[in-house]
Write a protein that holds these residues in place. Structure first.
Motif, PDB file in Angstrom:
ATOM      1  N   ALA A   1       9.514   9.292 -17.216  1.00 23.87           N
ATOM      2  CA  ALA A   1       8.576   9.498 -16.398  1.00 23.87           C
ATOM      3  C   ALA A   1       8.680   8.509 -15.399  1.00 23.87           C
ATOM      4  N   VAL A   2       8.894   7.243 -15.847  1.00 21.14           N
ATOM      5  CA  VAL A   2       8.908   6.199 -14.868  1.00 21.14           C
ATOM      6  C   VAL A   2       9.873   6.290 -13.693  1.00 21.14           C
ATOM      7  N   ARG A   3      11.028   6.785 -14.077  1.00 21.39           N
ATOM      8  CA  ARG A   3      11.995   7.050 -13.113  1.00 21.39           C
ATOM      9  C   ARG A   3      11.551   8.344 -12.285  1.00 21.39           C
ATOM     10  N   ALA A   4      11.010   9.104 -12.708  1.00 24.10           N
ATOM     11  CA  ALA A   4      10.663  10.610 -11.716  1.00 24.10           C
ATOM     12  C   ALA A   4       9.390  10.177 -10.852  1.00 24.10           C
ATOM     13  N   LEU A   5       8.623   9.406 -11.374  1.00 20.42           N
ATOM     14  CA  LEU A   5       7.561   8.905 -10.534  1.00 20.42           C
ATOM     15  C   LEU A   5       7.365   7.716  -9.401  1.00 20.42           C
ATOM     16  N   CYS A   6       8.166   6.785 -10.005  1.00 26.29           N
ATOM     17  CA  CYS A   6       7.881   5.405  -9.604  1.00 26.29           C
ATOM     18  C   CYS A   6       9.064   5.166  -8.397  1.00 26.29           C
ATOM     19  N   ASP A   7       8.706   4.461  -7.344  1.00 27.98           N
ATOM     20  CA  ASP A   7       9.746   3.864  -6.579  1.00 27.98           C
ATOM     21  C   ASP A   7      10.345   2.710  -6.928  1.00 27.98           C
ATOM     22  N   TYR A   8       9.595   1.935  -7.502  1.00 27.91           N
ATOM     23  CA  TYR A   8       9.846   0.358  -8.158  1.00 27.91           C
ATOM     24  C   TYR A   8       9.248   0.391  -9.374  1.00 27.91           C
TER      25      TYR A   8
ATOM     26  N   LYS B   1       0.606  19.644 -15.391  1.00 23.11           N
ATOM     27  CA  LYS B   1      -0.828  19.741 -14.334  1.00 23.11           C
ATOM     28  C   LYS B   1      -0.920  18.306 -13.815  1.00 23.11           C
ATOM     29  N   SER B   2      -1.030  17.423 -14.678  1.00 22.49           N
ATOM     30  CA  SER B   2      -1.402  15.995 -14.369  1.00 22.49           C
ATOM     31  C   SER B   2      -0.486  15.267 -13.404  1.00 22.49           C
ATOM     32  N   MET B   3       0.878  15.733 -13.808  1.00 27.19           N
ATOM     33  CA  MET B   3       1.893  14.975 -13.127  1.00 27.19           C
ATOM     34  C   MET B   3       1.903  15.390 -11.601  1.00 27.19           C
ATOM     35  N   ALA B   4       1.750  16.720 -11.576  1.00 23.50           N
ATOM     36  CA  ALA B   4       1.678  17.439 -10.417  1.00 23.50           C
ATOM     37  C   ALA B   4       0.506  16.827  -9.445  1.00 23.50           C
ATOM     38  N   ARG B   5      -0.604  16.758 -10.091  1.00 20.66           N
ATOM     39  CA  ARG B   5      -1.678  16.234  -9.297  1.00 20.66           C
ATOM     40  C   ARG B   5      -1.390  14.565  -8.806  1.00 20.66           C
ATOM     41  N   MET B   6      -0.670  13.914  -9.703  1.00 24.88           N
ATOM     42  CA  MET B   6      -0.430  12.410  -9.370  1.00 24.88           C
ATOM     43  C   MET B   6       0.416  12.550  -8.152  1.00 24.88           C
ATOM     44  N   ARG B   7       1.461  13.531  -8.217  1.00 24.67           N
ATOM     45  CA  ARG B   7       2.284  13.402  -6.998  1.00 24.67           C
ATOM     46  C   ARG B   7       1.689  13.853  -5.725  1.00 24.67           C
ATOM     47  N   LYS B   8       0.694  14.622  -5.708  1.00 23.15           N
ATOM     48  CA  LYS B   8      -0.236  14.706  -4.651  1.00 23.15           C
ATOM     49  C   LYS B   8      -0.797  13.556  -4.103  1.00 23.15           C
ATOM     50  N   LEU B   9      -1.427  12.929  -5.084  1.00 22.52           N
ATOM     51  CA  LEU B   9      -2.077  11.480  -4.874  1.00 22.52           C
ATOM     52  C   LEU B   9      -1.208  10.526  -4.155  1.00 22.52           C
ATOM     53  N   MET B  10       0.184  10.568  -4.616  1.00 19.17           N
ATOM     54  CA  MET B  10       1.084   9.763  -4.129  1.00 19.17           C
ATOM     55  C   MET B  10       1.460  10.195  -2.682  1.00 19.17           C
TER      56      MET B  10
ATOM     57  N   LYS C   1       0.984  -1.271  -0.193  1.00 19.27           N
ATOM     58  CA  LYS C   1      -0.047   0.068   0.233  1.00 19.27           C
ATOM     59  C   LYS C   1       0.995   1.377  -0.055  1.00 19.27           C
ATOM     60  N   GLY C   2       0.430   2.308  -0.744  1.00 17.96           N
ATOM     61  CA  GLY C   2       1.129   3.636  -0.750  1.00 17.96           C
ATOM     62  C   GLY C   2       2.446   3.628  -1.767  1.00 17.96           C
ATOM     63  N   LYS C   3       2.739   2.613  -2.347  1.00 14.30           N
ATOM     64  CA  LYS C   3       3.979   2.372  -3.518  1.00 14.30           C
ATOM     65  C   LYS C   3       3.775   2.843  -4.648  1.00 14.30           C
ATOM     66  N   VAL C   4       4.523   3.246  -5.553  1.00 13.18           N
ATOM     67  CA  VAL C   4       4.252   3.585  -6.836  1.00 13.18           C
ATOM     68  C   VAL C   4       4.917   2.787  -7.592  1.00 13.18           C
ATOM     69  N   TYR C   5       4.515   1.956  -8.456  1.00 20.09           N
ATOM     70  CA  TYR C   5       4.990   1.054  -9.273  1.00 20.09           C
ATOM     71  C   TYR C   5       4.924   1.524 -10.835  1.00 20.09           C
TER      72      TYR C   5
END
Length: 439
Positions: free
Chosen positions: A211-218, A187-196, A54-58
């Motif tokens: 984009a994957v490297r910037a947003l994801c942990d795994y 704007k979408s990327m910024a909103r996704m970061r808030k959700l994360m 839970k709470g991870k970004v893949y």
């Protein structure tokens, strides 16, 4: 299912029955059974297992046709698995296909209510979020028009706005953010970061490695319907990129009518400012004996140097920064270029340089030569952070790089720190030398 996981996939497989003609489908209905069948099997997925806390970004990586979309559809419950199962905990909001779930005859407003209620909201809850959904989508009066009149970008705006406003526990995004204008993408990327940050579990599918490297942990790498690799996003994306380089080389050689096996047998894409490339730094003859592993080259050193030319793993902000790369070649090659990329801790590419980019041509090397390249420039990077260096060695002669072949790639050739300058702190990735005027 573990209480710590948002998604659990166990031995998941999906098989499609492929019929060559409608007649075969009818014959299967009438006479099929036992060992007699009138179709071919195509396994889109085979024995895939993983769990996502839970709470991870893949990030989900894979070429077209690898089975990514099939996997996501099964997780969302819109497609049944042949064997195995996928379990989820919480409300799932998914953007798997542009405009999926939208009725083209309904207006944008009507589709907002329909989609949000399908995702688990009551009509009263949608009433309370409607203004926010419309404002984020920002499609003006078109929200009152039938969606069949929408452009692809308007579809993406409205679908994404609904998906993020239903307060999902799990958000699944499949390439939707690549559609639309640049402003909406940011704007979408910024909103996704808030959700994360709020603890939402995210599955993000994209062909954009940045984009994957910037947003994801795994990251999870799907190849040919099987799970090829999973783990830390940097390690997985590096391995995936090397695989992409190999395929890229094959396509380039085919396009240029070069015998593929002759050129690629000894080429292993693997993993370690001002360019100095004068007579003093030319290729130096050394032992020409081919190594036992048949490699075309070996990278002997990749070092970060300070202003005194000494190897370091940390450097002061604004000091001179040099990268020293020494490569021993075991085979004669033409049009060789050596280059680098500096990345932040998320793998985002910040800056770089190469021989070809500086001189619009590569160099010729002979078997048994050592090529020493030095890249020198001012360090404009922000202090208090770590950075990595990726290196690429290519054969390229055309300025549009249409004949570019990667013969060596190391996505993590070196790592260094830039020290914080308390007298001149920075709040951005790197400093550009602006002139400031006030009137």
């Amino acid at each position: 299912m573990s209480s710590e996981n948002a998604i659990e996939v166990s031995n998941l497989s999906k098989c499609y029955q492929i019929y060559d003609t409608p007649r075969d489908r009818l014959m299967q209905m009438l006479f099929g059974g036992g060992n007699k069948r009138f179709y071919r099997e195509f396994w889109s997925l085979r024995e895939i297992s993983f769990s996502i806390p839970k709470g991870k970004v893949y990030g989900i990586l894979g070429k077209n046709g690898a089975g990514k979309s099939t996997l996501l559809q099964i997780i969302c419950g819109t497609l049944a698995a042949t064997t195995g199962e996928a379990r989820v905990a919480g409300r799932v909001s998914a953007l798997l296909e542009l405009g999926s779930g939208f009725n083209p005859e309904f207006t944008g407003i009507e589709n907002i209510y329909m989609n949000a209620q399908l995702l688990g909201l009551t009509r009263a809850e949608v009433d309370g979020k409607l203004d926010h959904i419309i404002a984020f989508a920002d499609i003006g009066d078109h929200v009152h028009q039938p969606v069949k009149t929408y452009s692809s970008g308007m579809f993406a705006r409205l679908a994404f706005s609904v998906a993020i406003h239903v307060d999902p526990d799990i958000l699944i995004v499949d390439e939707t953010l690549s559609v639309g204008d640049a402003w909406f993408q940011h704007k979408s990327m910024a909103r996704m970061r808030k959700l994360m940050e709020s603890g939402c579990t995210v599955l993000f599918v994209s062909h954009s490695i940045d984009a994957v490297r910037a947003l994801c942990d795994y990251a999870i790498w799907i190849d040919g319907g099987t799970l090829k690799m999973q783990g830390n996003v940097t390690e997985v994306t590096n391995a995936y990129m090397n695989d992409v380089f190999v395929e890229h080389n094959r396509l380039i050689l085919e396009a240029n009518d070069v015998p593929i096996h002759d050129e690629l047998d000894n080429v292993a894409v693997a993993g370690p400012t001002q360019v100095v490339a004068n007579d003093q730094e030319e290729a130096t003859p050394i032992d020409a004996e081919m190594p036992s592993d048949g490699a075309v080259l070996h990278v002997q050193a990749v070092q970060v140097l300070n202003a005194d030319g000494k190897p370091v793993d940390r450097i002061e902000q604004r000091d001179e920064l040099s990268l020293a790369i020494d490569v021993k070649f075991h085979k004669a090659l033409k049009n060789v270029s050596i280059g680098f990329l500096i990345k932040d801790q998320f793998g985002q590419e910040l800056t770089g340089e190469s021989i070809f980019n500086s001189f619009r041509k590569g160099v010729e090397v002979h078997a048994g030569q050592l090529l020493r390249v030095r890249f020198r420039g001012a360090n404009l990077l922000r202090g208090g952070q770590s950075y990595s260096v990726a290196i690429r060695i290519n054969q390229v002669s055309r300025w549009d790089r249409s004949d570019n072949v990667v013969i060596y790639a190391d996505e993590l050739a070196a790592v260094f720190d830039v020290l914080t300058d308390n007298d001149e702190p920075m709040w951005f990735k790197f400093r550009m030398p602006f002139k400031v005027e006030c009137q």
